[in-house]
Scaffold this motif. Structure first.
Motif, PDB file in Angstrom:
ATOM      1  N   PHE A  47       0.849  -1.186   0.000  1.00  0.00           N
ATOM      2  CA  PHE A  47       0.000   0.000   0.000  1.00  0.00           C
ATOM      3  C   PHE A  47       0.885   1.236   0.000  1.00  0.00           C
ATOM      4  O   PHE A  47       1.661   1.457   0.936  1.00  0.00           O
ATOM      5  CB  PHE A  47      -0.921   0.004   1.224  1.00  0.00           C
ATOM      6  N   ASP A  48       0.789   2.037  -1.074  1.00  0.00           N
ATOM      7  CA  ASP A  48       1.598   3.247  -1.167  1.00  0.00           C
ATOM      8  C   ASP A  48       0.806   4.493  -0.774  1.00  0.00           C
ATOM      9  O   ASP A  48       1.296   5.614  -0.892  1.00  0.00           O
ATOM     10  CB  ASP A  48       2.171   3.414  -2.571  1.00  0.00           C
ATOM     11  N   PHE A  49      -0.408   4.295  -0.312  1.00  0.00           N
ATOM     12  CA  PHE A  49      -1.287   5.375   0.144  1.00  0.00           C
ATOM     13  C   PHE A  49      -1.561   6.417  -0.939  1.00  0.00           C
ATOM     14  O   PHE A  49      -1.793   7.586  -0.633  1.00  0.00           O
ATOM     15  CB  PHE A  49      -0.752   6.017   1.421  1.00  0.00           C
ATOM     16  N   ALA A  50      -1.530   5.962  -2.188  1.00  0.00           N
ATOM     17  CA  ALA A  50      -2.027   6.804  -3.274  1.00  0.00           C
ATOM     18  C   ALA A  50      -3.547   6.905  -3.203  1.00  0.00           C
ATOM     19  O   ALA A  50      -4.150   7.783  -3.806  1.00  0.00           O
ATOM     20  CB  ALA A  50      -1.594   6.245  -4.627  1.00  0.00           C
ATOM     21  N   GLY A  68      -1.406  13.082   0.007  1.00  0.00           N
ATOM     22  CA  GLY A  68      -0.081  13.260  -0.574  1.00  0.00           C
ATOM     23  C   GLY A  68       0.748  12.001  -0.612  1.00  0.00           C
ATOM     24  O   GLY A  68       1.980  12.054  -0.580  1.00  0.00           O
ATOM     25  N   GLY A  69       0.089  10.844  -0.660  1.00  0.00           N
ATOM     26  CA  GLY A  69       0.816   9.584  -0.738  1.00  0.00           C
ATOM     27  C   GLY A  69       1.373   9.097   0.582  1.00  0.00           C
ATOM     28  O   GLY A  69       2.244   8.227   0.610  1.00  0.00           O
ATOM     29  N   PHE A 238       3.510   7.944   7.846  1.00  0.00           N
ATOM     30  CA  PHE A 238       3.988   6.618   7.477  1.00  0.00           C
ATOM     31  C   PHE A 238       3.697   6.394   5.994  1.00  0.00           C
ATOM     32  O   PHE A 238       2.826   7.033   5.420  1.00  0.00           O
ATOM     33  CB  PHE A 238       3.265   5.525   8.267  1.00  0.00           C
ATOM     34  N   ASP A 239       4.417   5.438   5.410  1.00  0.00           N
ATOM     35  CA  ASP A 239       4.138   5.091   4.017  1.00  0.00           C
ATOM     36  C   ASP A 239       4.524   3.634   3.779  1.00  0.00           C
ATOM     37  O   ASP A 239       5.185   2.993   4.601  1.00  0.00           O
ATOM     38  CB  ASP A 239       4.920   6.011   3.074  1.00  0.00           C
ATOM     39  N   ASP A 240       4.097   3.126   2.618  1.00  0.00           N
ATOM     40  CA  ASP A 240       4.561   1.824   2.114  1.00  0.00           C
ATOM     41  C   ASP A 240       4.349   0.689   3.088  1.00  0.00           C
ATOM     42  O   ASP A 240       5.298   0.042   3.507  1.00  0.00           O
ATOM     43  CB  ASP A 240       6.035   1.905   1.706  1.00  0.00           C
TER      44      ASP A 240
END
Length: 246
Positions: A47-50, A68-69, A238-240
């Motif tokens: 999950f890249d939060f796009a 913003g991703g 957080f991301d990815d």
């Protein structure tokens, strides 16, 4: 196991031996390269939060957003949210992986403010049985592992292991009742390789003595809780999130 929003089968395209065709439930085909096909076959989802699709956002006393991703959690200055007012971003774990055999990694992007009363990081929950695992990364880079059942049981507290610079990752591996938590420095897009010397073990052991009856984990997510003034308005990103079956 069926993963959401991915083909239900992967076929080799005889006309192009390095290209695969994934079929959805209706038989419609989607072209996949070898990397994408392997990810599906290995039960891996990233999950890249796009998009916020599939995530449940709870503001609590602060705010929760996918923007913003990145996954972003906030808490106003001077607010002690405690658990009842925590901000969170969560989703169903069984929908994306086997809840009794998985690895989950998340990248630490950035944090603004916060103090020793600030807890933010991973949560794994079983709402029916009141099981909750917390892997906390504090603003100063200290990592905590704790279990919540009838009360909070601290399992490990590290020294300052990580930096909130966008390159550090937290990984949880769970199999049966065994838990393995480690942190490592990768890049802004990729966690460290399994044999990377950057990995540091935070805790490894058996959760069996702590687990209540019922299913182990039905939710995976990120949370922010404050137990004091917080050292100013807090923003954590957080991301990815990468989840794979083991």
């Amino acid at each position: 196991m069926t993963l959401p929003n991915v083909p239900s089968a992967v076929l080799l395209d005889a006309a192009a031996t390095t290209t695969f065709v994934g079929l959805d439930g209706l038989g419609a085909g989607t072209t996949l390269d070898a990397s994408a096909a392997n990810a599906i076959l290995d039960g891996r989802v990233q999950f890249d939060f796009a998009s916020s699709t599939g995530w449940t956002l709870t503001n609590g006393s602060g705010g929760a957003a996918i923007t913003g991703g990145v996954a972003q959690l906030t808490m106003p200055a001077g607010v002690a949210s405690f658990d009842v007012g925590r901000a969170s971003i969560v989703r169903s774990l069984p929908d994306i992986s086997n809840p009794i055999g998985f690895r989950a990694a998340v990248r630490l992007v950035a944090i603004t403010n916060g103090d020793g009363n600030t807890q933010t990081g991973y949560i794994f929950q079983s709402t029916a049985a009141t099981n909750e695992l917390r892997v906390v990364v504090q603003p100063n880079g200290v990592v905590l592992v704790g279990y919540v059942g009838g009360g909070f049981t601290p399992l490990a507290t590290s020294g300052a292991l990580v930096a909130w610079d966008g390159t550090w990752w937290v990984q949880v591996a769970y199999l049966g009742t065994r838990l393995y938590v480690r942190v490592g420095q990768g890049t802004t897009t990729t966690p460290p390789s399994d044999d990377s010397a950057s990995w540091r073990i935070v805790w490894s052991g058996d959760l069996y003595p702590y687990l209540s009856a019922g299913p182990p984990w039905d939710t995976i997510g990120l949370y922010l809780t404050t137990y004091g003034a917080g050292g100013g308005a807090i923003t954590v990103e957080f991301d990815d999130v990468i989840v794979e079956a083991i």
